[in-house]
Design a protein around this motif. Sequence first.
Motif, PDB file in Angstrom:
ATOM      1  N   UNK A 114       0.817  -1.210   0.000  1.00  0.00           N
ATOM      2  CA  UNK A 114       0.000   0.000   0.000  1.00  0.00           C
ATOM      3  C   UNK A 114       0.854   1.265   0.000  1.00  0.00           C
ATOM      4  N   UNK A 115       1.955   1.224   0.723  1.00  0.00           N
ATOM      5  CA  UNK A 115       2.812   2.397   0.838  1.00  0.00           C
ATOM      6  C   UNK A 115       3.413   2.770  -0.520  1.00  0.00           C
ATOM      7  N   UNK A 116       3.992   1.789  -1.195  1.00  0.00           N
ATOM      8  CA  UNK A 116       4.627   2.089  -2.476  1.00  0.00           C
ATOM      9  C   UNK A 116       3.605   2.296  -3.589  1.00  0.00           C
ATOM     10  N   UNK A 117       2.400   1.783  -3.405  1.00  0.00           N
ATOM     11  CA  UNK A 117       1.378   1.915  -4.429  1.00  0.00           C
ATOM     12  C   UNK A 117       0.879   3.351  -4.569  1.00  0.00           C
ATOM     13  N   UNK A 118       1.218   4.223  -3.626  1.00  0.00           N
ATOM     14  CA  UNK A 118       0.818   5.622  -3.760  1.00  0.00           C
ATOM     15  C   UNK A 118       1.542   6.320  -4.898  1.00  0.00           C
ATOM     16  N   UNK A 119       2.624   5.748  -5.391  1.00  0.00           N
ATOM     17  CA  UNK A 119       3.209   6.263  -6.616  1.00  0.00           C
ATOM     18  C   UNK A 119       4.515   7.002  -6.445  1.00  0.00           C
ATOM     19  N   UNK A 120       4.923   7.653  -7.532  1.00  0.00           N
ATOM     20  CA  UNK A 120       6.232   8.289  -7.619  1.00  0.00           C
ATOM     21  C   UNK A 120       6.303   9.566  -6.790  1.00  0.00           C
ATOM     22  N   UNK A 121       7.435   9.745  -6.146  1.00  0.00           N
ATOM     23  CA  UNK A 121       7.735  10.996  -5.460  1.00  0.00           C
ATOM     24  C   UNK A 121       8.042  12.070  -6.499  1.00  0.00           C
ATOM     25  N   UNK A 518      17.480  14.952  11.461  1.00  0.00           N
ATOM     26  CA  UNK A 518      17.352  15.661  10.188  1.00  0.00           C
ATOM     27  C   UNK A 518      17.119  14.588   9.143  1.00  0.00           C
ATOM     28  N   UNK A 519      16.053  14.717   8.364  1.00  0.00           N
ATOM     29  CA  UNK A 519      15.708  13.637   7.429  1.00  0.00           C
ATOM     30  C   UNK A 519      15.189  14.204   6.116  1.00  0.00           C
ATOM     31  N   UNK A 520      15.741  13.682   5.017  1.00  0.00           N
ATOM     32  CA  UNK A 520      15.319  14.099   3.680  1.00  0.00           C
ATOM     33  C   UNK A 520      15.024  12.875   2.817  1.00  0.00           C
ATOM     34  N   UNK A 521      14.041  13.019   1.940  1.00  0.00           N
ATOM     35  CA  UNK A 521      13.811  12.062   0.865  1.00  0.00           C
ATOM     36  C   UNK A 521      13.949  12.838  -0.435  1.00  0.00           C
ATOM     37  N   UNK A 522      14.900  12.413  -1.281  1.00  0.00           N
ATOM     38  CA  UNK A 522      15.235  13.136  -2.506  1.00  0.00           C
ATOM     39  C   UNK A 522      14.794  12.313  -3.713  1.00  0.00           C
ATOM     40  N   UNK A 523      13.851  12.824  -4.506  1.00  0.00           N
ATOM     41  CA  UNK A 523      13.310  12.031  -5.621  1.00  0.00           C
ATOM     42  C   UNK A 523      14.224  12.066  -6.840  1.00  0.00           C
ATOM     43  N   UNK A 524      14.420  10.903  -7.457  1.00  0.00           N
ATOM     44  CA  UNK A 524      15.267  10.821  -8.647  1.00  0.00           C
ATOM     45  C   UNK A 524      14.466  10.288  -9.824  1.00  0.00           C
TER      46      UNK A 524
END
Length: 772
Positions: A114-121, A518-524
């Motif tokens: 379910x978590x990954x099914x939400x799609x692309x960052x 300190x936390x980041x999620x960086x979309x590629x």
Amino acid sequence: MTKHKSDDHGPAQAQITDYEGPAGGWGSMKGMAAILPKEKLDPLDMANLLRRQNKTDGFQCVSCAWSKPAHPHPVEFCENGAKATAWEATGYRTSPEWLETHPVTALRDLSDYELEQHGRLTHPVRYDPATDTYRTTTWDAAFAEIGAELRRIKARDPKRAVFYSSGRASLETSYMYQLMARMYGCNNLPDSSNMCHETTGVALKKTIGEAVGTTRLDDFEHADAILFFGQNVGSNSPRMLHPLRTAVKRGCKVVTFNPLKERGLERFADPQNPLDMALGTSTPISTQYHQVKTGGDIAVLMGMCKWLIEADDAAGGKAGGSTFLDHDFLAEHTTGYEALAERARGTSWEAIEAASGLPRVDIIAAARVYAEAKAVMAVYGMGLTQHVRGTENVDMLVNLLLLRGNFGKPGAGICPVRGHSNVQGQRTVGIGHKPEHAPLDILAAQYGFKPPREEGLDTTTACEGILAGEVDAFIQLGGNFVRAIPDTYRMEAVWQSLSLTVHVATKLNRSHLLPGKIAYVLPCIGRTERDDQATGPQTVSIEDSTSCIHASIGTRKAPDGDLMSEPAIVGRLAKEILDPNPKLDWDAWVGDYRLIRTAIEATFPEKFRDYEARMHVPGGLDKGNAVRGRKWLTESGKAQIQLPTGLDSTGFADTPETLRLMTLRSNDQFNTTIYGYDDRFRGISGSRQVVLMNPEDIERLGLAADQIVGLETIYDDGHDRSVLGLRIVPYEVPIGCIGAYYPECNPLIPLKHHDIESQTLAAKSVPVRVVA
């Protein structure tokens, strides 16, 4: 196994059937068709995309690392490859607005699927502890804060930062990443190899002098026999079924040793063969199929060696006069044969049968096939590597091949099947925690710095360092590290004590829900997508399981938003945490990936000769392997036969209540990525909360089919480990062995339960008991 609040795929929802179909065929076609509406994709757009998958002028699959043929089929992808491409190309988006309205603690209630099914960052985000949500930020702000924190940590001790990479990053990105980490001041470069095939590298480097497999795709055309150990080709590398089917059709014999009956090694219907599809026919794959006890492979291999050696003794045992051993090869190319022969002769068949779970007659039948074949390949997967004595498993497989000279000739050699599509390649260009994983003297001269010489942290020691409070920062280039590692509950409990966590990713996953201070999620952007930089559209390169390197060209439009390429992210981060270097222009590299490849060729001139041109050649750039020429880069200059310490690779003693747990993947899954709840080949759908048990064990333990139980690890280290809510499924599995899904059962695997030599987690033989 904890049931997520929103997950309606609990054990009661499991549907158990007998799947009678082959691997491939219409079942595979239906599996691929089902993914399109699930990912909100246009069928024509997807067809155009898949047409280019694994082609010379296309992109390399983001799933497994199986070899890419010089003359591809019109359709050169498998069911799981199509699912992986659809997963990346999905029409769904994890928007900034969605993230800002969903607290991280609430997202933890979602299942992995379910978590990954939400799609692309679509935008870089920073964790906001005040609202417990990820909030949109700018790339400039992200790099500035990440850079400042890493510089602060470096001033204290650069070894308190860890730079992890999954196996999907390109060769170009991986080279930049390892160089950045070493310039930063550490060799803390754990990677996904540490969790799967580090055992292979340790064993093969020691025994034959090369840390990777020796076979190429065309060896399938010349092999008289193929031995399979602990590898599920139907789910984990389905495209291998095409050369395997062709080999069987011309008379090659396949002998399989695996605890479970896996459909791909039983029979295969080629979806590209009109006759197979029209008539519903299939090709039997395995000539013999032996369900060895998990952890019993050393015993099987010792038994095969014993029969060959004793048959050779009876035949006179001399060079040129035996049909069982190649004495000329052994004398010229190996050390240690006499010690192995003495050990084999002195090992009783009773001990071999008890440790392997197989009768003597079956082991001898397999040895006869091996003895009658002039050229033999040995194919294996994590069923050999993920044990406490996994390195000894691989050692013994090498020993068996050496007895008859099955290296350095067409159709012969060893073939470890790698997982992620570039996991082997990233090690080739220097990713790795050991100083010898990179040519440090060359790098020092090339870039004018002093590389660290001490061993860095691998996956196991990085986790131990986090538990001990000795790690401050964890940078994650792809992957889902916290979900993939063992001892899940212990690690999750301490993960947020880190001062900095940074994730380069395409989708949200469970690791992101444990933010550091300190936390980041960086979309590629993804591998299928067009990568435009200063000099125009860019190409990257990928190494497959057979050491061939291929260009990968993405053309699809990336999702709307604010994404960067992986090389661009690494290059920008390097500029923030490192002082300027007159010998290295990160901006120039990001603007033109050809400059990165020129640098790689300068660092590894023998492996990457004519890199730019040869990676575009059909079949790829073969980086070479000395063993194929019967050159042994070992201490002795010969292949080194090794003796095992015993016949069992589990590392624990059995008791009446002990069961040997092997963690499994479904065919609706790739590593920690779950595509759905249909494990078609095993006849299980609707839930992953199951445990496969032999009916005799069910009765012996006073249990019943469909009963809901838990598993508890039997490990004397003071920590309680259990997974609850598993439905018992009677299954054809060796007595004393059980199977359950990965990563859901990773909480049962102690961090200390790893291969003695490589520290690879021992996920294929975990001592557990059933708790009702």
